[in-house]
Motif scaffolding. Structure first.
Motif, PDB file in Angstrom:
ATOM      1  N   SER A  25       1.010   6.512 -30.481  1.00  0.00           N
ATOM      2  CA  SER A  25       1.268   6.312 -31.904  1.00  0.00           C
ATOM      3  C   SER A  25       2.209   5.143 -32.108  1.00  0.00           C
ATOM      4  N   ASN A  26       2.176   4.547 -33.285  1.00  0.00           N
ATOM      5  CA  ASN A  26       2.999   3.390 -33.635  1.00  0.00           C
ATOM      6  C   ASN A  26       2.659   2.166 -32.782  1.00  0.00           C
ATOM      7  N   ALA A  27       1.435   2.096 -32.324  1.00  0.00           N
ATOM      8  CA  ALA A  27       1.055   0.965 -31.487  1.00  0.00           C
ATOM      9  C   ALA A  27       1.204  -0.339 -32.257  1.00  0.00           C
ATOM     10  N   GLY A  28       1.620  -1.369 -31.534  1.00  0.00           N
ATOM     11  CA  GLY A  28       1.700  -2.695 -32.104  1.00  0.00           C
ATOM     12  C   GLY A  28       3.052  -3.060 -32.639  1.00  0.00           C
ATOM     13  N   GLN A  29       3.992  -2.104 -32.691  1.00  0.00           N
ATOM     14  CA  GLN A  29       5.294  -2.457 -33.253  1.00  0.00           C
ATOM     15  C   GLN A  29       6.114  -3.224 -32.228  1.00  0.00           C
ATOM     16  N   ASN A  30       6.960  -4.101 -32.718  1.00  0.00           N
ATOM     17  CA  ASN A  30       7.875  -4.833 -31.854  1.00  0.00           C
ATOM     18  C   ASN A  30       9.237  -4.186 -31.966  1.00  0.00           C
ATOM     19  N   ASN A  31       9.821  -3.835 -30.809  1.00  0.00           N
ATOM     20  CA  ASN A  31      11.069  -3.083 -30.800  1.00  0.00           C
ATOM     21  C   ASN A  31      12.281  -3.945 -30.515  1.00  0.00           C
ATOM     22  N   GLY A  32      12.164  -5.225 -30.716  1.00  0.00           N
ATOM     23  CA  GLY A  32      13.337  -6.076 -30.638  1.00  0.00           C
ATOM     24  C   GLY A  32      13.535  -6.753 -29.310  1.00  0.00           C
ATOM     25  N   SER A  33      12.645  -6.563 -28.343  1.00  0.00           N
ATOM     26  CA  SER A  33      12.817  -7.204 -27.050  1.00  0.00           C
ATOM     27  C   SER A  33      12.343  -8.647 -27.129  1.00  0.00           C
ATOM     28  N   THR A  34      13.120  -9.526 -26.598  1.00  0.00           N
ATOM     29  CA  THR A  34      12.721 -10.931 -26.569  1.00  0.00           C
ATOM     30  C   THR A  34      11.908 -11.255 -25.343  1.00  0.00           C
ATOM     31  N   GLY A  35      11.942 -10.344 -24.344  1.00  0.00           N
ATOM     32  CA  GLY A  35      11.137 -10.546 -23.155  1.00  0.00           C
ATOM     33  C   GLY A  35      11.744 -11.494 -22.157  1.00  0.00           C
ATOM     34  N   ASN A  36      12.941 -12.024 -22.414  1.00  0.00           N
ATOM     35  CA  ASN A  36      13.510 -12.960 -21.446  1.00  0.00           C
ATOM     36  C   ASN A  36      14.958 -12.640 -21.112  1.00  0.00           C
ATOM     37  N   GLU A  37      15.438 -11.419 -21.421  1.00  0.00           N
ATOM     38  CA  GLU A  37      16.804 -11.086 -21.061  1.00  0.00           C
ATOM     39  C   GLU A  37      16.931 -11.044 -19.547  1.00  0.00           C
ATOM     40  N   ASP A  38      17.978 -11.679 -19.033  1.00  0.00           N
ATOM     41  CA  ASP A  38      18.271 -11.643 -17.603  1.00  0.00           C
ATOM     42  C   ASP A  38      17.111 -12.155 -16.758  1.00  0.00           C
ATOM     43  N   GLY A  39      16.397 -13.125 -17.259  1.00  0.00           N
ATOM     44  CA  GLY A  39      15.338 -13.714 -16.474  1.00  0.00           C
ATOM     45  C   GLY A  39      14.003 -13.041 -16.694  1.00  0.00           C
ATOM     46  N   PRO A  40      12.976 -13.474 -15.931  1.00  0.00           N
ATOM     47  CA  PRO A  40      11.630 -12.935 -16.107  1.00  0.00           C
ATOM     48  C   PRO A  40      11.611 -11.425 -15.922  1.00  0.00           C
ATOM     49  N   SER A  41      10.764 -10.761 -16.739  1.00  0.00           N
ATOM     50  CA  SER A  41      10.677  -9.311 -16.676  1.00  0.00           C
ATOM     51  C   SER A  41       9.233  -8.884 -16.555  1.00  0.00           C
ATOM     52  N   VAL A  42       9.053  -7.653 -16.074  1.00  0.00           N
ATOM     53  CA  VAL A  42       7.737  -7.031 -16.065  1.00  0.00           C
ATOM     54  C   VAL A  42       7.868  -5.688 -16.755  1.00  0.00           C
ATOM     55  N   TYR A  43       6.751  -5.178 -17.236  1.00  0.00           N
ATOM     56  CA  TYR A  43       6.774  -3.940 -18.003  1.00  0.00           C
ATOM     57  C   TYR A  43       5.917  -2.883 -17.306  1.00  0.00           C
ATOM     58  N   LEU A  44       6.467  -1.687 -17.211  1.00  0.00           N
ATOM     59  CA  LEU A  44       5.753  -0.571 -16.610  1.00  0.00           C
ATOM     60  C   LEU A  44       5.741   0.594 -17.583  1.00  0.00           C
ATOM     61  N   GLY A  45       4.586   1.217 -17.722  1.00  0.00           N
ATOM     62  CA  GLY A  45       4.466   2.401 -18.563  1.00  0.00           C
ATOM     63  C   GLY A  45       4.242   3.626 -17.698  1.00  0.00           C
ATOM     64  N   VAL A  46       4.768   4.738 -18.123  1.00  0.00           N
ATOM     65  CA  VAL A  46       4.589   5.980 -17.370  1.00  0.00           C
ATOM     66  C   VAL A  46       4.391   7.121 -18.358  1.00  0.00           C
ATOM     67  N   ASN A  47       3.481   8.016 -18.038  1.00  0.00           N
ATOM     68  CA  ASN A  47       3.318   9.253 -18.784  1.00  0.00           C
ATOM     69  C   ASN A  47       4.043  10.364 -18.035  1.00  0.00           C
ATOM     70  N   PHE A  48       4.666  11.269 -18.763  1.00  0.00           N
ATOM     71  CA  PHE A  48       5.289  12.417 -18.097  1.00  0.00           C
ATOM     72  C   PHE A  48       4.952  13.676 -18.865  1.00  0.00           C
ATOM     73  N   GLN A  49       4.740  14.720 -18.113  1.00  0.00           N
ATOM     74  CA  GLN A  49       4.292  15.987 -18.672  1.00  0.00           C
ATOM     75  C   GLN A  49       5.430  16.991 -18.628  1.00  0.00           C
ATOM     76  N   MET A  50       5.582  17.731 -19.713  1.00  0.00           N
ATOM     77  CA  MET A  50       6.684  18.669 -19.837  1.00  0.00           C
ATOM     78  C   MET A  50       6.447  19.897 -18.967  1.00  0.00           C
ATOM     79  N   PRO A  51       7.499  20.690 -18.734  1.00  0.00           N
ATOM     80  CA  PRO A  51       7.414  21.797 -17.777  1.00  0.00           C
ATOM     81  C   PRO A  51       6.351  22.814 -18.127  1.00  0.00           C
ATOM     82  N   GLY A  52       5.526  23.120 -17.126  1.00  0.00           N
ATOM     83  CA  GLY A  52       4.589  24.224 -17.237  1.00  0.00           C
ATOM     84  C   GLY A  52       3.427  23.985 -18.175  1.00  0.00           C
ATOM     85  N   MET A  53       3.262  22.789 -18.686  1.00  0.00           N
ATOM     86  CA  MET A  53       2.210  22.550 -19.678  1.00  0.00           C
ATOM     87  C   MET A  53       0.836  22.840 -19.075  1.00  0.00           C
TER      88      MET A  53
END
Length: 721
Positions: A25-53
């Motif tokens: 949800s809320n796809a496409g929004q920009n959350n204020g990252s400039t993408g160049n703090e402290d040099g080149p960056s990479v982005y990783l996404g992770v899904n996590f599942q709550m206990p016992g689901m």
């Protein structure tokens, strides 16, 4: 803003990758990252599942011997305000970490393959990953992913100083300190919509690109590398499948680092709330007569709550920290391993060593294995024993309430109802409180000084229906004597009169072999009556017949005579069973007489000798005291050592039978009380617990039904406001 050397904090640098997963949800929004703090960056996404689901069995991971059932967590228990994402080598050597705040954590929609799980996207410095790719000796395209939800300062501070390759970070502990009865804000809190610490329930191995150059495709906010879904890799490298369709990948499973105690009133339907019939009149033919004494439970206290635990769960074959095997072999301990059940042989009930189980490893496993006999506050909050190993049930009434004390009526009236899917066959439990993990290594280390327990406080209530009008009876007869004993007992138990004086001047109750006596004089009379009879000879002299092997006689008089004097109707002594020199001066009766003649001092050697002699003989002493809510009366105490995996064999302990394990709900209900409990004063107790007293005994005071069920989450979306 880069607050820590090894990972970022704050929404300004932790951007959600809108194009990383099209069901966020809320796809496409920009959350204020400039993408160049402290040099080149990479982005990783992770899904996590709550206990016992999605689970319907009562285990967090793997199989165990708990009871079946499901528990739906509340919004407070399921809320996520922050995620700390940690990447590590297969030997758990540190690669990097990033923090994601709640504005960048979203739930997958119901129609998506990962429905019910949550997604967080974190930004890593490219330099961190390049160190890993340059480490030819340790590089592997499969890495370990750790998700820590709602982290405390302990892990945050530890990772802030972690260098590449550091493997000690997995040993990070967290110590929960309490202030009075308050533990809120430690690893669970209702603030900010709920703040429960959660960590991996199993090791999450995920694949990353084989070459560092592939990361050039994941350096912008509209595209990230996903650790839980399918990734298209530039060039001829094909795709990398981290989705649930690929073996055990997909969302990273997390579990709460806390456990929970729930409670309900399990008293019989024909009694008042929390009230249990305990003592009955015995009929002449030995059958059970009318009910004499009820016990009303009014308070419950948590004791021996674990003070320090590992952030990341670990298991071993013996519960110790001896060695570590990253592959999780049978030697040493395994990180985030599943708890395995212990099986018994059908032939003799002994452990089946061909199907060995395992233990959760406690942070203080080595110390517990060596035996803890003092300084209990080092290891536990609400320590059951004082630091010198003595026990004081008076902690129920002390101003500081060193134990965690609750009024049972408050728990049942004010507590939150559980959401247990139990088909309506167990009644409604109320959530009592949360607590930390506490486990003992090995069977023999499950002892009172170590295990977590609930102490129940109960008040004696006597049946006024059994009182007798003595004016209709002939004084001196057995009928009169028995009726007066009963009246005295009922009057003493039910009296709320504060003018009776302190607990040493008021009537003292003595319990022995299932019988309850009011004052020692009644014990004395009953012992004589049970063992003495006589006939009169031709000369008019008494011919005594003593059964000096009678159990009550031995308990009261030991190996000596009684000093009993038989008098006629004129008060003349017609028979004397010995003088003082003929008495056993170590007997309960003799030592009581000495204390009584000294005007019943409330301290000193005479008192100590009397109590030791009486309790050594098997008598339990109950002294009157005042409760801050229930008033004056006679109180007793019941100790329930919390069961995790009950082997169903009373008197025989099994592995992991007494423990508290994270992400378990323990449902408690006192369903039966078999006898009077322990007295308030430990000196009065012939069965007073010691630090090395085994948790399981053949002596059954009362019964507690305990259901161990998984904590699962609601289907409802969590709304961050």
């Amino acid at each position: 803003m880069n607050l820590f050397r090894k990972f970022f904090f704050g929404t300004a640098t932790l951007a959600l990758l809108a194009g990383c997963s099209d069901d966020i949800s809320n796809a496409g929004q920009n959350n204020g990252s400039t993408g160049n703090e402290d040099g080149p960056s990479v982005y990783l996404g992770v899904n996590f599942q709550m206990p016992g689901m999605g689970s319907t069995r009562s285990f967090t991971d793997g199989d165990n011997t708990s009871n079946n059932g499901t528990e739906v967590g509340t919004d407070v228990e399921n809320n996520v305000n922050e995620v700390l994402l940690v990447l590590a080598r297969r030997d758990y050597g540190f690669i990097g970490a990033a923090s994601v705040m709640r504005d960048n954590i979203y739930k997958h929609q119901a129609q998506q393959p990962n429905a019910g799980s949550y997604h967080a996207t974190a930004k890593f410095n490219k330099t961190e990953l390049s160190q890993y790719y340059s480490d030819a000796a340790n590089f592997n395209k499969e890495i370990c992913v750790f998700v820590i939800a709602n982290p405390t300062g302990g892990m945050v501070d530890r990772l802030a100083t972690a260098a590449y390759g550091d493997t000690e970070w997995i040993n990070t502990p967290w110590t929960v300190s309490v202030e009075g009865n308050q533990t809120e804000g430690a690893i669970w809190s209702s603030t900010n919509g709920g703040n429960f610490l959660m960590t991996n329930s199993q090791i999450a191995v995920r694949e990353i690109p084989q070459q560092m150059s592939a990361w050039d495709s994941y350096t912008s906010e509209d595209k990230c590398f996903n650790l839980s879904e399918i990734n298209g890799v530039a060039g001829a490298l094909g795709t990398i499948d981290n989705s649930a369709a690929n073996a055990s990948r997909g969302p990273v499973k997390v579990e709460r680092a806390t456990a929970r105690f729930d409670f309900r009133d399990g008293s019989p339907a024909n009694t008042d709330a929390n009230t249990y019939p305990v003592v009955y009149i015995q009929n002449p033919d030995g059958s059970q007569g009318a009910k004499l004494i009820d016990i009303k439970l009014n308070k419950m206290a948590l004791v021996n709550m674990g003070k320090t635990f590992y952030y990341l769960k670990r298991v071993s074959n013996n519960g110790l920290n001896d060695g570590w095997n990253a592959a999780g072999s049978t030697n040493g301990w395994a990180l985030c391993g599943a708890e395995k059940p212990w099986y018994t042989l059908q032939t003799d009930g002994s452990l089946d060593h061909n199907r060995p189980g395992n233990y959760i490893v406690d942070y203080f496993a080595q110390q517990k294995n060596a035996g803890i006999s003092e300084n209990f506050s080092t290891y536990f909050n609400y320590a059951f024993f004082d630091n010198d190993g003595t026990l004081n049930n008076g902690n129920f009434n002390t101003a500081d309430q060193r134990w965690y004390v609750s009024e049972i009526s408050d728990v049942l009236s004010n507590g939150n109802p559980d959401n247990w899917d139990n088909n309506g066959n167990k009644g409604t439990y109320k959530v009592w409180r949360y607590l930390t993990e506490n486990v003992a290594p090995g069977i023999e280390n499950q002892v009172n000084g170590i295990s977590t327990a609930v102490v129940f406080k109960g008040k004696m209530l006597a049946s006024n229906d059994l009182k007798t009008d003595l004016t209709n009876l002939t004084e001196g007869t057995a009928e009169y004597r028995n009726a007066k004993y009963l009246n005295d007992l009922i009057n003493a138990v039910n009296s709320k009169d504060a003018s009776l004086g302190d607990s040493y001047k008021a009537p003292i109750l003595y319990s022995y072999a299932g019988s309850l006596y009011c004052t020692w004089q009644n014990v004395y009379d009953a012992a004589v009556s049970a063992s003495f009879s006589y006939t009169t000879g031709p000369d008019g002299k008494i011919i005594p017949d003593w059964n000096r092997t009678n159990s009550l006689y031995k308990a009261a008089f030991g190996n000596g005579l009684t000093g009993y004097k038989l008098v006629d109707s004129d008060g003349k002594v017609i028979y004397n069973d010995g003088d003082e020199k003929d008495l056993d001066q170590n007997s309960a009766n003799y030592c009581w007489q000495m204390w009584n003649q000294a005007n019943k001092p409330n301290n000193g050697e005479i008192l100590a000798k009397y109590k030791k002699a009486v309790t050594d003989a098997g008598f339990t002493i109950y002294q009157r005291s005042e409760d801050n809510r229930e008033g004056w009366g006679y109180y007793c105490y019941y100790y329930y050592w919390n069961r995790h995996n009950d082997n169903g064999k009373n008197g025989i302990m099994g592995p992991m039978e007494f423990a508290v394990v994270r992400n378990n709900v323990y449902k408690l209900a006192v369903t039966h009380i078999a006898r009077l409990g322990h007295p308030r004063i430990s000196q009065n107790d012939p069965d007073s617990p010691k630090p090395d007293t085994p948790d399981e005994s053949s002596d059954i005071y009362f019964t507690v039904d305990a259901e161990v069920v998984p904590w699962t989450v609601r289907v409802n979306d969590i709304v961050f406001e």
